[in-house]
Design a protein around this motif. Structure first.
Motif, PDB file in Angstrom:
ATOM      1  N   ARG A 127      43.510  13.059   5.863  1.00  0.00           N
ATOM      2  CA  ARG A 127      43.375  13.740   7.152  1.00  0.00           C
ATOM      3  C   ARG A 127      42.283  13.116   7.997  1.00  0.00           C
TER       4      ARG A 127
ATOM      5  N   GLN B 195      51.535  17.319   9.025  1.00  0.00           N
ATOM      6  CA  GLN B 195      50.227  17.805   9.488  1.00  0.00           C
ATOM      7  C   GLN B 195      49.562  16.785  10.416  1.00  0.00           C
ATOM      8  N   GLN B 196      49.850  15.491  10.159  1.00  0.00           N
ATOM      9  CA  GLN B 196      49.261  14.440  10.983  1.00  0.00           C
ATOM     10  C   GLN B 196      50.024  14.229  12.283  1.00  0.00           C
TER      11      GLN B 196
ATOM     12  N   ALA C 140      48.043  20.909   3.988  1.00  0.00           N
ATOM     13  CA  ALA C 140      48.586  20.850   5.345  1.00  0.00           C
ATOM     14  C   ALA C 140      48.687  22.274   5.903  1.00  0.00           C
TER      15      ALA C 140
END
Lengths: 256, 215
Positions: free
Chosen positions: A196, A109-110, A26
């Motif tokens: 991801r 991170q998403q 991340a």
């Protein structure tokens, strides 16, 4: 809506090492460490915790905090008690330190919100829980010559039927099975690559029943080289999504 | 009659710093057996920092007992590593909120002790019999309540300090279920809990500081 992470540990090396692992998966997440006592020895420091929290909160909306041992938890709670502004933006989660940090970082991170990031950290305990999330059972008649005849079931024992050898599916469901080529299977880095990619697609995808956006769920499948995995997606973009994941698996996640 | 005023509160912290320094090796040895061996050093460092700040002419003079306790609380939280900093810090922080007056009556001492115990329990999630600081503070607060009608406020403090010392002694045979010592399980029995011991020393210092005014 952005969430950062603060890692509070007794050991500077422990926090830095955990941050290194989390950043690998991340890279864009605001991640700060507050480790060591006021002299830099083993312990925790209120000042370091306060500084890390205020620095992170200048950059992100909310912060999820992970702590390594009891007194680190106490130090974080003290910081929250001293500053009445903090509790609404800072969540101390009851989670395993390393697994929780990795899971929370990937979820952040998403672009997930505070609740989702905190929940992913808490749920990470499943990967080290006393009961395996998934267990292997023999499935007679399934599989091909070069891929083991294996089907995975949830720990509850509910069987997930192994689908046919090629793409199939119902009205809006697309499924494909493909053998994993990487020697280490779906370990941390490939799992992050898949998570991801799938998060970017915005299409619900599962691999052997595991949520493909969850690194921890993917890792807990315990997939090794030669295992055949089942990729399933739903909705109008399902076929493209399955193709992307099949491509990643066949390409060895860029490792081969 | 003893007066528990701002000067007493500051003397309390100074006496506690002196007495904990004298007991530093003893506390460290206790903690070495059941914890990580840094309690004596940590408490010495924290209380020395409190004394330094009390002596700092750049800081505004304290006008209430609560202000002294708050300064001690925030200093201990940021300078004592380990669990002791947050625990003592929270105890004194909660105590400071009910002592925001120039001096304490007997009921003021009782309120202070009750608030301190609540803070330790809230932060540490421990209860009596788990071989923690609570084993000194809880009986101390109860003894203060029973002594609330004493003629001299120093007697309320004395009752609390004696109960804390007895409570700390009583942790020797206990098996720890909270904190680092709980990892030792049965092997933690036979050693006095270092946090309960330092609590007894600090509450005894409150009495010494009160008697200093009489002398």
């Amino acid at each position: 809506m952005s969430v950062g992470l603060v890692l509070v540990a007794h050991s500077v090396m422990l926090a830095d090492g955990t941050a290194e692992l989390a950043r690998q998966m991340a890279p864009d997440v605001e991640l700060r460490c507050a480790a060591g006592d006021p002299d830099g020895g083993l312990g925790t420091s209120l000042t370091r915790v306060q500084d890390a929290l205020s620095a992170a909160l200048r950059v992100v909306d909310d912060v999820v905090v992970l702590a390594d041992l009891g007194s680190a938890v106490l130090t974080v709670e003290s910081a929250l008690e001293l500053d009445p502004e903090l509790p609404s933006r800072v969540r101390l989660v009851s989670a395993p330190f390393v697994e929780g940090a990795v899971a929370a970082a990937v979820t952040a991170q998403q672009g997930a919100g505070l609740d989702a990031v905190a929940e992913s950290a808490r749920a990470a305990v499943l990967s080290i829980g006393p009961e395996p999330v998934l267990q292997l059972v023999e499935a007679p008649g399934a599989g091909t010559a070069d891929s083991p005849a294996v089907v995975r079931t949830r720990a509850s024992g509910e069987a997930i039927p192994l689908p046919g050898p090629s793409s199939s599916g119902g009205a809006d469901e697309v499924t494909a099975t493909v053998p994993v080529r990487n020697p280490l299977g779906l370990h941390a880095r490939p799992a992050a690559v898949v998570a991801r990619a799938v998060a970017d697609l915005g299409v619900p995808v599962t691999i052997d029943g595991a949520d493909a956006t969850s690194v921890l769920q993917l890792m807990s499948l315990g997939t090794s080289a030669g295992d055949v995995v089942t990729i399933t997606a739903r909705g109008p973009e399902a076929e493209a999504a399955v193709a992307v994941v099949v491509g990643l698996v066949q390409g060895g996640f860029g490792e081969l | 009659m003893t007066v528990l005023d701002v000067a007493w509160a500051e003397r309390w912290m100074q006496t506690a710093a002196t007495d904990v320094r004298a007991a530093r090796d003893e506390l460290t040895e206790l903690d070495r057996r059941v914890g990580d061996g840094d309690h004596g050093v940590n408490m010495d460092r924290g209380l020395s920092a409190v004394v330094e700040r009390l002596d700092d002419p750049a800081l505004p003079p304290r006008e209430t007992v609560g202000q002294v306790l708050r300064l001690a609380a925030t200093t201990l939280m940021s300078t004592v590593g380990g669990a002791a900093g947050p625990l003592y810090g929270t105890a004194l922080l909660r105590a400071s909120k009910v002592t925001d007056r120039p001096d304490l009556s007997a009921s003021g001492v009782v309120s202070m002790m009750e608030a301190a115990v609540e803070g330790i329990v809230a932060r540490g999630h421990a209860s009596v019999g788990e071989k923690t600081m609570v084993d000194a503070w809880q009986p101390a607060a109860e003894a203060a309540e029973r002594a609330e009608d004493a003629e001299d406020v120093a007697d309320v403090l004395r009752a609390a300090a004696e109960a804390a010392a007895a409570g700390a002694e009583a942790t020797v045979p206990l098996v720890a279920t909270k904190g680092r010592a709980s990892y030792l399980a049965e092997r933690s029995a036979g050693t006095q809990d270092p946090g309960a011991r330092s609590s007894a020393i600090i509450l005894a210092a409150a009495v010494t500081a009160a008697e200093g005014r009489d002398a």
